[in-house]
Scaffold this active site. Structure first.
Site, PDB file in Angstrom:
ATOM      1  CE  LYS A  56     -28.453  17.843  10.692  1.00  0.00           C
ATOM      2  NZ  LYS A  56     -29.362  18.418   9.743  1.00  0.00           N
ATOM      3  CE1 TYR A  57     -27.615  13.417  10.274  1.00  0.00           C
ATOM      4  CE2 TYR A  57     -26.165  15.275   9.842  1.00  0.00           C
ATOM      5  CZ  TYR A  57     -27.302  14.543   9.552  1.00  0.00           C
ATOM      6  OH  TYR A  57     -28.115  14.946   8.527  1.00  0.00           O
ATOM      7  NE  ARG A  91      -3.457   3.417   0.556  1.00  0.00           N
ATOM      8  CZ  ARG A  91      -3.581   2.198   0.050  1.00  0.00           C
ATOM      9  NH1 ARG A  91      -3.440   1.144   0.846  1.00  0.00           N
ATOM     10  NH2 ARG A  91      -3.845   2.003  -1.215  1.00  0.00           N
ATOM     11  CG  ASP A  94       3.772  -6.880   8.297  1.00  0.00           C
ATOM     12  OD1 ASP A  94       3.332  -6.303   7.293  1.00  0.00           O
ATOM     13  OD2 ASP A  94       3.025  -7.447   9.120  1.00  0.00           O
ATOM     14  CG  ASP A  95       2.643  -9.601   4.865  1.00  0.00           C
ATOM     15  OD1 ASP A  95       3.049 -10.402   5.732  1.00  0.00           O
ATOM     16  OD2 ASP A  95       1.451  -9.255   4.784  1.00  0.00           O
ATOM     17  NE  ARG A 148      -1.900  -4.691   5.603  1.00  0.00           N
ATOM     18  CZ  ARG A 148      -2.406  -5.237   4.526  1.00  0.00           C
ATOM     19  NH1 ARG A 148      -3.368  -6.126   4.630  1.00  0.00           N
ATOM     20  NH2 ARG A 148      -1.968  -4.924   3.331  1.00  0.00           N
ATOM     21  N   GLY A 178       0.826  -1.218   0.000  1.00  0.00           N
ATOM     22  CA  GLY A 178       0.000   0.000   0.000  1.00  0.00           C
ATOM     23  C   GLY A 178       0.853   1.258   0.000  1.00  0.00           C
ATOM     24  NE  ARG A 224      -2.198  -4.489  -0.901  1.00  0.00           N
ATOM     25  CZ  ARG A 224      -1.606  -3.885   0.127  1.00  0.00           C
ATOM     26  NH1 ARG A 224      -0.507  -4.400   0.644  1.00  0.00           N
ATOM     27  NH2 ARG A 224      -2.098  -2.784   0.641  1.00  0.00           N
ATOM     28  CD  GLU A 272     -10.544   8.952   2.652  1.00  0.00           C
ATOM     29  OE1 GLU A 272      -9.826   7.974   2.943  1.00  0.00           O
ATOM     30  OE2 GLU A 272     -11.774   8.896   2.563  1.00  0.00           O
ATOM     31  CE  LYS A 307       4.392  -0.067   2.588  1.00  0.00           C
ATOM     32  NZ  LYS A 307       3.493  -0.811   1.709  1.00  0.00           N
ATOM     33  CB  THR A 308       3.071   0.011   6.618  1.00  0.00           C
ATOM     34  OG1 THR A 308       1.639  -0.086   6.684  1.00  0.00           O
ATOM     35  CG2 THR A 308       3.635  -0.343   7.987  1.00  0.00           C
ATOM     36  CB  ILE A 309      -0.391   4.460   6.498  1.00  0.00           C
ATOM     37  CG1 ILE A 309      -1.336   3.324   6.089  1.00  0.00           C
ATOM     38  CG2 ILE A 309       0.050   5.298   5.308  1.00  0.00           C
ATOM     39  CD1 ILE A 309      -2.742   3.786   5.778  1.00  0.00           C
ATOM     40  CG  ASP A 310      -1.340  -0.573   8.089  1.00  0.00           C
ATOM     41  OD1 ASP A 310      -1.983   0.389   7.619  1.00  0.00           O
ATOM     42  OD2 ASP A 310      -1.360  -1.710   7.583  1.00  0.00           O
TER      43      ASP A 310
HETATM   44  P1  FBP Z   1       0.570  -2.056   3.678  1.00  0.00           P
HETATM   45  O1  FBP Z   1       0.730  -3.020   4.798  1.00  0.00           O
HETATM   46  O2  FBP Z   1       0.858  -2.637   2.367  1.00  0.00           O
HETATM   47  O3  FBP Z   1       1.358  -0.801   3.932  1.00  0.00           O
HETATM   48  O4  FBP Z   1      -0.966  -1.688   3.681  1.00  0.00           O
HETATM   49  C1  FBP Z   1      -1.530  -0.506   4.078  1.00  0.00           C
HETATM   50  C2  FBP Z   1      -3.022  -0.518   3.907  1.00  0.00           C
HETATM   51  O5  FBP Z   1      -3.419   0.816   3.657  1.00  0.00           O
HETATM   52  C3  FBP Z   1      -3.821  -1.123   5.066  1.00  0.00           C
HETATM   53  O6  FBP Z   1      -4.065  -0.180   6.090  1.00  0.00           O
HETATM   54  C4  FBP Z   1      -5.086  -1.560   4.374  1.00  0.00           C
HETATM   55  O7  FBP Z   1      -5.750  -2.597   5.075  1.00  0.00           O
HETATM   56  C5  FBP Z   1      -4.593  -2.055   3.039  1.00  0.00           C
HETATM   57  O8  FBP Z   1      -3.418  -1.313   2.776  1.00  0.00           O
HETATM   58  C6  FBP Z   1      -5.569  -1.856   1.913  1.00  0.00           C
HETATM   59  O9  FBP Z   1      -5.105  -2.519   0.789  1.00  0.00           O
HETATM   60  P2  FBP Z   1      -5.409  -2.114  -0.712  1.00  0.00           P
HETATM   61  O10 FBP Z   1      -4.591  -0.895  -1.020  1.00  0.00           O
HETATM   62  O11 FBP Z   1      -4.917  -3.282  -1.484  1.00  0.00           O
HETATM   63  O12 FBP Z   1      -6.856  -1.843  -0.843  1.00  0.00           O
END
Ligand code: FBP
Length: 551
Positions: A242-243, A428, A175-176, A252, A81, A145, A426, A202-205
């Protein structure tokens, strides 16, 4: 190509580097620690990584490095991602290579790891690089991926690397993807090839972290982007009154993003998957917890609020976790049979016979849309695509039902109108924050030093991140040190262990100390948009998670 005023201005931004990386490259020497062990399953991993297991930690120190100026050809891959800062990893690597030797070459593999397998490549030149400095996105060379896993894919990767005369491959991934980097490094060694492999975290997660990797890049920018949006929604909720907004956040399995956003915006509720698992909370209990806040706020005439939901939540609710694990195994073991079942009804009937009695009951009790989402294809690494499960809608439906029951008993008299949101894509590809722009550039430059010094099977590491950038500490962490064995696609596989939210960690504790108050009293915080220019306390702050972890 037309570019925005901000993009033009960001081209001129000069990322800050740790002081060791700012002088002549031949003055950067490597200091090694003692041999390392993997986080678990040492015997299995030692056997699988015969040539690369247990290397020592590496740290850059001032000293002579004769190898570093040799001419190199390196290939770089963006994997998985998108995460803000990917282009700056490439820029740091490129500038490092050219500083080491102006004749060194950087090749970008197109579309992720498949670019290496299929030899789809582009040479990175000064002009090409300059178009992408300090920008968000992975569009410079694209990402993918694909997992390099079959013998044919490994052999094809080696063939490409040899054809292109590569000295090294850099994999920028989570990680993967870095598990893949470790396997590729081992494969090249096994084949007696000198091609090195270096990873970048790397990963926003935010789930690729440990003692030596303080954070993955992209987490800073993504959480700041989501927090801006959450703050704006909070202000809208507090204006219209109201919401109730149910906001699912990417990330993830781990809840780092949700937790960081909660610390930045102080919503009424933020669910933390790791706590749900530890306390073995059922979906019903989670719904009760949300309703408790809604009822109390309604008593104060505040029929509005904000709930943050980590996207991986369903995987941590015990009954759902069991169901998902059984589905994963069944869908892996009976892949062909399952693929031959046409339509959801047929699939559900088939599963009804194969699942355990307990899981079959849970599966049958789910709304059809959610049950269908649980059956979607797994990603190439065997993960359920939690982004596509509409947990926010599931919870809204269950909360509505529960409130209707409470209304009948007279214990709730408010109004409930809910809106569902999902924030993920939004955040990434935003322009990297100053922190991410600096951090990624330093990671890329560090990858160059690791390669030029002859290392393989390492992850680029830059530490001491809450200090000013010139005091950051650069080096490398052996990939096998972060690995354990996990069940994937129905069998045990070596993988880098994901870092989940620690319930005894400072970020969670800081949140837990305040959440009872936030659940009832409107305490919203409005962080506003990421600022790239202005006072340092506005522009250069790392995440609250990082600050708390280092306090
Ligand atoms: P990575 O582990 O590859 O960095 O994934 C980040 C992520 O944005 C996760 O938060 C999310 O679950 C996944 O990618 C969504 O995957 P895709 O971009 O294939 O829809």
């Amino acid at each position: 190509m037309e570019i925005s005023a901000l993009q033009k201005a960001r081209y001129a931004y000069r990322p800050k580097l740790p002081v060791i990386l700012t002088g002549p490259v031949s003055d950067i020497a490597i200091e090694f620690g003692t041999p390392t062990e993997s986080v678990a399953d040492q015997a299995d991993l030692r056997a699988l990584f015969k040539h690369s297991y247990g290397k020592p930690l590496a740290r850059f120190v001032k000293g002579k490095n004769d190898k570093i100026t040799r001419r190199l050809t390196v290939g770089v891959i963006l994997s998985g991602g998108q995460a803000p800062g990917g282009h700056n990893v490439i820029a740091g690597l490129y500038d490092g290579l050219k500083k080491g030797n102006k004749d060194s070459k950087l090749l970008g593999f197109l579309g992720g790891p498949s670019g290496l397998i299929e030899n789809k490549v582009v040479e990175i030149t000064d002009a090409f690089m300059d178009e992408y400095r300090n920008t968000g996105g992975f569009d410079m060379i694209g990402s993918g991926r694909t997992k390099i896993e079959t013998p044919e894919q490994f052999a094809a990767s080696l063939e490409t690397a040899k054809k292109l005369g590569l000295d090294a491959v850099v994999i920028i991934g989570g990680d993967d993807s870095n598990t893949n980097a470790a396997l590729l490094a081992e494969y090249f060694l096994e084949k007696g090839e000198k091609i090195q492999v270096i990873g970048c975290p790397k990963t926003i997660d935010g789930d690729l972290k440990n003692e030596h990797i303080e954070t993955s890049f992209g987490f800073d920018t993504a959480t700041k982007t989501y927090s801006e949006l959450i703050g704006n929604i909070e202000r809208d909720a507090n204006s219209a009154k109201k919401y109730w907004h149910f906001i699912k956040l990417m990330g993830r399995s781990a809840s780092h993003i949700a937790l960081e956003c909660a610390l930045q915006t102080q919503p009424n509720i933020c669910l933390i998957s790791e706590e749900v698992e530890a306390k073995k909370l059922s979906l019903g209990q989670i719904v009760d917890q949300i309703c408790d806040s809604i009822v109390k706020r309604a008593a104060n005439k505040e029929n509005f609020g904000v709930v943050l939901i980590p996207e991986g939540l369903v995987e941590f609710v015990p009954e759902m976790k069991k169901l998902i694990a059984e589905l994963n195994d069944l869908m892996a073991h009976y892949a062909d049979e399952f693929a031959g079942l046409s339509g959801f009804e047929t699939q559900a009937a088939w599963l009804g016979k194969k699942l355990s009695a307990e899981s079959a009951k849970v599966f049958a009790s789910l709304p059809a849309e959610i049950a269908k989402q649980l059956l979607m294809d797994r990603d190439p690494h065997g993960n359920v695509q939690v982004s596509r499960i509409e947990t926010e809608k599931l919870l809204i439906g269950m909360v509505e039902q529960r409130l209707a029951e409470l209304k009948k008993t007279g214990s709730y008299t408010g109004k409930f109108s809910a809106l569902a949101h999902f924030f993920g894509y939004e955040g990434r590809c935003a322009f990297p924050s100053n922190f991410d722009a600096d951090y990624t550039y330093a990671l890329g430059f560090t990858a160059f030093v690791l390669i030029a010094s002859g290392l393989t099977g390492y992850l680029s590491s830059v530490k001491n991140l809450t200090a000013p950038a010139d005091q950051w500490v650069a080096g490398g962490v052996p990939l096998t040190m972060m690995m354990n064995m996990e069940q994937r696609h129905g069998s045990k596989k070596p993988v880098i262990r994901k870092a989940l939210v620690e319930l005894d960690g400072k970020p969670f504790k800081a949140f837990a100390a305040k959440r009872a108050e936030w659940a009832v009293k409107t305490s919203f915080l409005f962080p506003g948009a990421i600022q790239y220019y202005g006072p340092s306390e506005v522009c250069d702050q790392p995440t609250k998670t990082l600050i708390l972890e280092h306090s």
